[in-house]
Design an enzyme around this catalytic site. Structure first.
Site, PDB file in Angstrom:
ATOM      1  N   ASP A 156       0.854  -1.190   0.000  1.00 39.41           N
ATOM      2  CA  ASP A 156       0.000   0.000   0.000  1.00 39.41           C
ATOM      3  C   ASP A 156       0.887   1.235   0.000  1.00 39.41           C
ATOM      4  O   ASP A 156       1.700   1.431   0.913  1.00 39.41           O
ATOM      5  CB  ASP A 156      -0.881  -0.039   1.261  1.00 39.41           C
ATOM      6  CG  ASP A 156      -1.994   0.982   1.198  1.00 39.41           C
ATOM      7  OD1 ASP A 156      -1.934   1.882   0.342  1.00 39.41           O
ATOM      8  OD2 ASP A 156      -2.934   0.873   2.011  1.00 39.41           O
ATOM      9  N   GLU A 160      -2.538   0.072  -4.481  1.00 41.82           N
ATOM     10  CA  GLU A 160      -2.482  -1.137  -3.667  1.00 41.82           C
ATOM     11  C   GLU A 160      -2.317  -2.364  -4.544  1.00 41.82           C
ATOM     12  O   GLU A 160      -2.760  -2.385  -5.685  1.00 41.82           O
ATOM     13  CB  GLU A 160      -3.792  -1.322  -2.889  1.00 41.82           C
ATOM     14  CG  GLU A 160      -3.961  -0.388  -1.729  1.00 41.82           C
ATOM     15  CD  GLU A 160      -5.274  -0.677  -1.020  1.00 41.82           C
ATOM     16  OE1 GLU A 160      -5.551  -1.857  -0.750  1.00 41.82           O
ATOM     17  OE2 GLU A 160      -6.006   0.281  -0.766  1.00 41.82           O
ATOM     18  N   CYS A 164     -45.567  -4.530 -34.018  1.00 45.07           N
ATOM     19  CA  CYS A 164     -45.976  -3.609 -32.959  1.00 45.07           C
ATOM     20  C   CYS A 164     -45.192  -2.302 -33.072  1.00 45.07           C
ATOM     21  O   CYS A 164     -43.964  -2.301 -33.049  1.00 45.07           O
ATOM     22  CB  CYS A 164     -45.739  -4.211 -31.574  1.00 45.07           C
ATOM     23  SG  CYS A 164     -46.075  -3.031 -30.254  1.00 45.07           S
ATOM     24  N   CYS A 213     -43.015  -1.622 -29.667  1.00 46.46           N
ATOM     25  CA  CYS A 213     -41.778  -2.311 -29.320  1.00 46.46           C
ATOM     26  C   CYS A 213     -41.184  -3.076 -30.475  1.00 46.46           C
ATOM     27  O   CYS A 213     -40.121  -3.667 -30.355  1.00 46.46           O
ATOM     28  CB  CYS A 213     -41.994  -3.240 -28.134  1.00 46.46           C
ATOM     29  SG  CYS A 213     -43.053  -4.613 -28.494  1.00 46.46           S
ATOM     30  N   HIS A 258     -51.114  -8.471 -26.564  1.00 41.71           N
ATOM     31  CA  HIS A 258     -49.932  -7.618 -26.573  1.00 41.71           C
ATOM     32  C   HIS A 258     -50.327  -6.147 -26.506  1.00 41.71           C
ATOM     33  O   HIS A 258     -49.730  -5.359 -25.764  1.00 41.71           O
ATOM     34  CB  HIS A 258     -49.110  -7.895 -27.831  1.00 41.71           C
ATOM     35  CG  HIS A 258     -47.803  -7.177 -27.863  1.00 41.71           C
ATOM     36  ND1 HIS A 258     -46.698  -7.601 -27.168  1.00 41.71           N
ATOM     37  CD2 HIS A 258     -47.435  -6.026 -28.496  1.00 41.71           C
ATOM     38  CE1 HIS A 258     -45.700  -6.762 -27.374  1.00 41.71           C
ATOM     39  NE2 HIS A 258     -46.127  -5.787 -28.176  1.00 41.71           N
ATOM     40  N   HIS A 264     -49.437  -3.218 -23.590  1.00 41.80           N
ATOM     41  CA  HIS A 264     -48.897  -1.862 -23.731  1.00 41.80           C
ATOM     42  C   HIS A 264     -49.835  -0.832 -23.135  1.00 41.80           C
ATOM     43  O   HIS A 264     -49.407   0.125 -22.487  1.00 41.80           O
ATOM     44  CB  HIS A 264     -48.667  -1.538 -25.205  1.00 41.80           C
ATOM     45  CG  HIS A 264     -47.363  -2.050 -25.722  1.00 41.80           C
ATOM     46  ND1 HIS A 264     -46.163  -1.786 -25.112  1.00 41.80           N
ATOM     47  CD2 HIS A 264     -47.077  -2.826 -26.793  1.00 41.80           C
ATOM     48  CE1 HIS A 264     -45.183  -2.372 -25.792  1.00 41.80           C
ATOM     49  NE2 HIS A 264     -45.709  -3.014 -26.818  1.00 41.80           N
TER      50      HIS A 264
END
Length: 652
Positions: free
Chosen positions: A104, A196, A569, A572, A587, A591
DNA sequence: CCTGTCGTTCCCT
DNA sequence: TATAAGGGAACGACAGG
């Protein structure tokens, strides 16, 4: 309720991270330091916030105490048995065959600055600013000045204190010099932060027939020769103990703990638990106030209570500490789980400023991710209000992102939902990384190219990118690649921006490439895992790269779920073939519900923010924290100590 | 019950 | 004159299959 006993000496009850004594603070007038800190702090927003936190902690401790009081004698003897068994198992895992050295550097940043400017030598010095100090040299520590203390308080404690702004390029340079030395003694050394390292010196000690003392001496000399800087060393049979040992004779000293069970046990017996890596302010406080544990030895004495009140994971850690156990094997390469960046600024509620700042943060995060070829799908926005209250808000997406634009887009939505608000900090974190199998190869290639260019530059940046570094070591000239190099620069503001410009273009290309073959399939899978069964899922593939596939729609426009060309869609990008009418309906509903829910919660956040949040919180903490302790019956599965360290604490 | 998500806590330098 | 960091992992609660 929060007021504790010291009415006439209020400063005694105000403790911060930096009020804890560290190496080099022996002759300090603690009372005075404490009083100055208190005087400078009281009344500030920060101070109030700290008091609030303390009150919460006190509450937590009270709960635990109440819980402890409920334990019957029968409970205790039951848990004593469990504890005994665990101890036997842990003891069986003890390995005294390895010799570990922890090195260290002494006041590293300050020492480097002094090296570059000898006029500073002998004078109290702090690296940092009036706001925050990263490191103080030993002259400054005599005044009670130390890391993590705000500079203006330090200045009060030590009016002659010199401030130097941090320069991480320099520290990295010197860090690399030290690593060159470590490399010679243990090619597989483990670097922690910039200053270290852990070295497995078993072989060298045995082969060369030198004692640990001699080895530590030689190593420290070599480091000094190479850098002009001093370091301290600790030698012990495992890494956890080695780290404790390196602190004992700091600065410029060493401490050797023999590989002998009795020596270890007697060493550990009186050791305050706070010295152990992984036990911080809170854990120390809890263990002391609830169970009366101050030393490691008492961990064992109170083993039954520990078993009764804490999780399996914590208990095993505590008991292993009591036994002086720690990791002795090679470190497990755990993959990074998140990456984040945050910035503090003077508190404001001006939205244009906040969004500008958010863009900066998003850009930094994006670049950091590209350096490591990461794409993630959970984005968390961190906010700190003018009153130091911290909030996190997250979104999980159905696709993996990494670009500034994507990040900013989703982050902005999260932020909008919280405004108006006066903020002093914003941060972004990405998690849930994609772990495709292509990546490692590409990373290897990246490493190769970059290291060909300039190995030293690439060091800091590549490290930590994946679990494969070991195999790449031959590729870089000097083999410094290590799991944790990138980890350390905690106080850094811009440490990571210094030297890697050259990597961007290449990483970029690779990331771009990943994108194209990667996430289509993932997204479909993700989206459908909610609503569809596997056989149907098979048939869906390829989705269009609509960027609105996320779970959050804060938009006020009432978007109806739309099916582009009757089967894609619009929200998405999932494709549900014409024959899947039912699925499409479902679906759409999904949403819709999502949007409604989101709008609802947005409204709530806007208008009812305070009450709503408060209700939530009380519900959570009030009920929750009581039952959290698991009196689980499956106590007897023994987790090997190595595994424990992987899972629970990364302590070494 | 198992799992994913989210917010909080803790620790380190 | 005001002034209190930044990064990462684990934990715990809870909601939805």
């Amino acid at each position: 309720m929060g007021s504790s006993s010291n009415g006439d000496r209020p400063w005694q009850s105000y403790h911060t991270a930096y009020t804890n004594a560290k190496a080099g603070m022996d002759g300090v007038d603690k009372e005075k330091v404490q009083r100055v800190i208190y005087e400078m702090s009281k009344g500030s927003k920060y101070f109030e916030s700290e008091k609030r936190k303390e009150a919460f902690l006190k509450q937590k401790i009270d709960n635990l105490q109440a819980q402890r009081a409920k334990l019957t004698d029968k409970d205790i003897s039951h848990f004593q048995q469990i504890c005994d068994k665990k101890v036997v198992d842990l003891e069986a895992s003890r390995d005294l065959s390895k010799i570990w050295l922890h090195s260290d550097m002494d006041a590293f940043y300050a020492a480097v600055e002094t090296l570059g400017n000898p006029a500073l030598r002998g004078k109290p010095l702090a690296v940092g600013s009036l706001s925050m100090i990263s490191t103080a040299n030993y002259e400054a520590r005599k005044f009670g000045v130390r890391a993590a203390m705000p500079g203006f308080i330090a200045q009060k404690l030590c009016p002659d204190l010199t401030f130097v702004p941090p320069n991480f390029e320099k520290y990295t340079y010197y860090s690399n010099l030290t690593r060159k030395v470590f490399q010679k003694y243990d090619p597989n050394f483990i670097a922690m932060g910039l200053d270290e390292a852990y070295l497995d010196i078993t072989e060298t000690c045995n082969n060369r027939g030198i004692s640990r003392e001699e080895f530590a001496d030689e190593l420290r000399h070599a480091v000094y020769e190479e850098t002009g800087l001093t370091c301290s060393a600790g030698v012990a049979p495992n890494r956890l103990l080695a780290k404790v040992c390196s602190d004992i004779n700091k600065p410029n000293g060493q401490f050797i703990l023999p590989n002998d069970r009795n020596a270890v046990l007697s060493f550990i017996s009186s050791l305050p638990i706070r010295k152990i890596g992984g036990i911080g302010k809170v854990t120390e406080h809890v263990l002391r106030d609830v169970l009366g544990i101050n030393t490691c030895e008492e961990m064992l004495q109170k083993g039954a209570l520990l078993c009764a009140m804490f999780s399996q994971c914590s208990t095993e850690f505590f008991l292993s500490v009591g036994l002086g156990l720690g990791s002795t094997g090679p470190p497990q390469h755990t993959l990074r789980k998140s990456i984040s960046t945050e910035r503090t600024f003077s508190a404001t509620e001006e939205e244009s400023f906040l969004f500008e700042k958010l863009a900066d943060v998003a850009e930094t995060l994006s670049k950091d991710m590209q350096k490591e070829c990461l794409c993630g799908r959970t984005l968390t926005l961190k906010l700190k209000t003018a009153t130091f209250e911290v909030r996190n808000r997250a979104v999980s997406l159905q696709k993996y992102i990494h670009s500034k634009e994507d990040i900013l887009n989703y982050a902005s939505k999260l932020l909008k939902a919280e405004l108006p608000l006066s903020l002093r900090l914003m941060g972004l974190r990405m998690s849930q990384f994609r772990d495709d199998n292509l990546d490692p190869m590409q990373k290897t290639l990246t490493n190769f190219f970059i290291s060909g260019e300039d190995a030293t530059k690439s060091l800091t940046c590549i490290s930590k990118s994946s679990g494969l570094e070991i195999s790449d070591k031959q590729i870089t000239n000097n083999g410094y690649l290590d799991s944790s190099i990138g980890n350390g620069s905690c106080f850094s503001n811009d440490s990571c921006n210094v030297s890697y410009e050259s990597d961007y273009s290449l990483s970029n290309l690779l990331v771009e490439h990943n994108n194209n073959d990667g996430f289509g399939v993932n997204s479909v899978d993700d989206a459908l895992s909610v609503k569809s069964n596997p056989s149907k899922r098979e048939k869906m593939k390829e989705l269009i790269n609509f960027s609105e596939g996320e779970a959050v729609h804060l938009s006020n426009q009432k978007v109806e779920p739309l099916w582009v060309d009757d089967y894609i869609c619009a929200l998405c990008g999932i494709q549900l073939p014409p024959s899947f009418t039912e699925e499409r309906q479902e679906h759409s509903d999904y949403h819709l519900a999502e949007m409604l829910q989101k709008e609802e919660s947005t409204k709530m956040t806007r208008h009812l923010m305070q009450p709503e949040r408060l209700v939530e919180r009380t519900k959570k903490t009030g009920e929750g924290s009581r039952k959290k302790q698991k009196f689980s019956p499956k106590e007897d599965e023994h987790i090997p100590i190595e595994a424990f360290f992987i899972k629970c604490k990364k302590s070494l």
